[in-house]
Design an enzyme around this catalytic site. Structure first.
Site, PDB file in Angstrom:
ATOM      1  N   GLY A  12      -5.858  -0.973  -1.015  1.00  0.00           N
ATOM      2  CA  GLY A  12      -6.890  -0.204  -0.296  1.00  0.00           C
ATOM      3  C   GLY A  12      -6.425   1.224  -0.109  1.00  0.00           C
ATOM      4  N   SER A  86      -2.126   0.671  -4.677  1.00  0.00           N
ATOM      5  CA  SER A  86      -2.321   0.036  -6.003  1.00  0.00           C
ATOM      6  C   SER A  86      -3.763   0.190  -6.499  1.00  0.00           C
ATOM      7  CB  SER A  86      -1.893  -1.442  -5.968  1.00  0.00           C
ATOM      8  OG  SER A  86      -2.419  -2.149  -4.874  1.00  0.00           O
TER       9      SER A  86
END
Ligand code: ADP
Length: 181
Positions: A12, A86
């Site tokens: 996130g 990520s």
């Protein structure tokens, strides 16, 4: 029932709540005697991957090294609670392919909310053009299309999110149930 190794992978935007939820989960899991390790983007970038930057290539290398650690831990029965922006789906799919019991968790809050929180004071700088490759501002974030768990931190409290995460681990049979006394 024994606990199983797992990789609870929170992805996130910066400020979405990954680290905060990880800390709340760890406290609850340790109180239950679950063997757990925390892997956090900000922490590994000051140690294991301090030589890397934020280009797509360096982000992939960052996650590749973390994946190696998560692989060793998860295959030996340890639960890994991971907080990493990520932003690329292909990279997250790579973690899934290389670890045991990978769970993709989308820690989600709208961009306006994380800009408003600006926990680390980074959005104000990124919007001013002072931080290149900043996810959500000057770099893409590929939201998971089909996450195993979707946590909306603008709609639920930290405790609700952490409890939901733990219920999910119980339902998957990865941690023992607590029998009410
Ligand atoms: P990240 O690790 O995703 O960069 P942080 O956990 O460092 O984000 O920061 C998230 C911020 O949002 C914290 O200041 C936290 O107190 C706040 N927050 C508000 N509501 C929630 C929630 N439901 N879950 C997690 N964090 C929340």
């Amino acid at each position: 029932m024994e606990q199983q190794g797992f990789v609870f992978w929170m992805t996130g935007l910066s400020g979405a709540g990954k680290t905060t939820i990880a800390l709340a989960m760890i406290e609850k899991l340790q109180a239950r005697g679950v063997k757990i390790e925390r892997l956090d983007g900000d922490v590994v970038r000051e140690s294991l991957t301090r030589d890397l930057g934020f280009t797509a290539e360096d982000r992939a290398k960052n996650i590749e090294r973390v994946t190696f650690v998560a692989k060793l831990l998860s295959r030996n029965g340890i639960g890994c609670v991971c907080s990493f922006i990520s932003p690329y789906q292909s990279v997250r799919d790579g973690v899934r392919a290389n670890t045991t019991n990978f769970i993709e968790v989308f820690v989600d809050a709208p961009l306006e909310v994380v800009i408003d929180r600006d926990v680390k004071g980074l959005y104000v700088k990124a919007i001013a053009g002072e931080i290149p490759n900043f996810t959500g501002i000057s770099d893409p974030f590929e939201a998971p299309q089909n996450p195993d768990l979707h946590i909306r931190t603008d709609l639920e409290t930290v405790d609700e999110s952490a409890e939901r995460a733990i219920r999910y681990l119980e339902e998957r049979g990865l941690i023992p149930l607590v029998i009410p006394t």
